[in-house]
Design an enzyme around this catalytic site. Sequence first.
Site, PDB file in Angstrom:
ATOM      1  CG  ASP A  47      -0.351  -0.571   2.470  1.00  0.00           C
ATOM      2  OD1 ASP A  47       0.883  -0.555   2.589  1.00  0.00           O
ATOM      3  OD2 ASP A  47      -1.107  -1.039   3.338  1.00  0.00           O
TER       4      ASP A  47
ATOM      5  CG  ASN B 163      -9.023  -2.059  12.064  1.00  0.00           C
ATOM      6  OD1 ASN B 163      -8.069  -2.677  11.592  1.00  0.00           O
ATOM      7  ND2 ASN B 163      -9.501  -0.953  11.520  1.00  0.00           N
TER       8      ASN B 163
ATOM      9  CG  HIS C  97      -5.870  -2.650   8.929  1.00  0.00           C
ATOM     10  ND1 HIS C  97      -6.007  -1.360   9.384  1.00  0.00           N
ATOM     11  CD2 HIS C  97      -4.546  -2.896   8.990  1.00  0.00           C
ATOM     12  CE1 HIS C  97      -4.826  -0.867   9.695  1.00  0.00           C
ATOM     13  NE2 HIS C  97      -3.917  -1.779   9.462  1.00  0.00           N
TER      14      HIS C  97
ATOM     15  CD  GLU D  44      -8.870   0.481   7.916  1.00  0.00           C
ATOM     16  OE1 GLU D  44      -8.764  -0.461   8.730  1.00  0.00           O
ATOM     17  OE2 GLU D  44      -8.251   1.542   8.063  1.00  0.00           O
TER      18      GLU D  44
END
Length: 239
Positions: A66, A134, A136, A141
């Site tokens: 990313d 979380n 990811h 996400e």
Amino acid sequence: MKVIKVKNYEELSAVGAEIVIGEIKKNAKAVLGLATGSTPVGMYDLLIKACREGVSFKNVSTLNLDEYVSLGADSPDSYVSFMRDKLFDHIDIDIKNTHLPDGNADDLDKECARYSALIAAMPRAVQVLGLGRNGHIGFNEPNTPFDSATHVVELTADTVEANARLFERKEDVPRFAITMGIAEIMQAKKIVLLASGANKAQAVYAAVKGEVSELCPASVLQRHGDAVIVADEDAYALL
Ligand code: F6R
């Protein structure tokens, strides 16, 4: 999915490095999928050491997960700068063989399509992942479709906050990123997810023991034929 419990961050980094080096020894032209963030930095230090001791990256190629939208090589906060600083500038890799999405591209949709095509053309021997608090993976996400390809994401408040530690001012943390999609992550022949620290324990638990659900992107790894989660004692605590 295999889970390897290690004592601490040093051991986690050593296990990660051993897997990556093993792939390069099997194939000098291996394609490595790489991640940024704090977690793989210890592993990158060991890869630099291995290179100094004779493991060559000359014919290795890399694909990163990313990049922040609007940041590029001229920004010290971009992931391309991070990778140069933590790894690429210290090994004998040909920088032309290192790939990240271009966060500065004028046409982001076109850039996503370009990166997807590159991923398809460069089968990865191994994909290294970190893990968001979380759940990811990459910047996929919770609620990202499992069949997603490279796309632009708006980062959650939790991720922006977690990333703020790497920026001088919280206002400077980009709100958007380009990320490899979950379907593309899953195409790597082998996947190694590194998780360190108590703040990852909940996500590790959900990824390993929870149901496979888009609510926890990392749970998709349960469906991969050769996925390894390396967790230190703190990250493993809830398993
Ligand atoms: C980075 C990435 C992210 C991180 C994750 C964990 O390229 O894709 O998914 O791996 O946010 O970050 P750290 O390692 O900083 O806790």
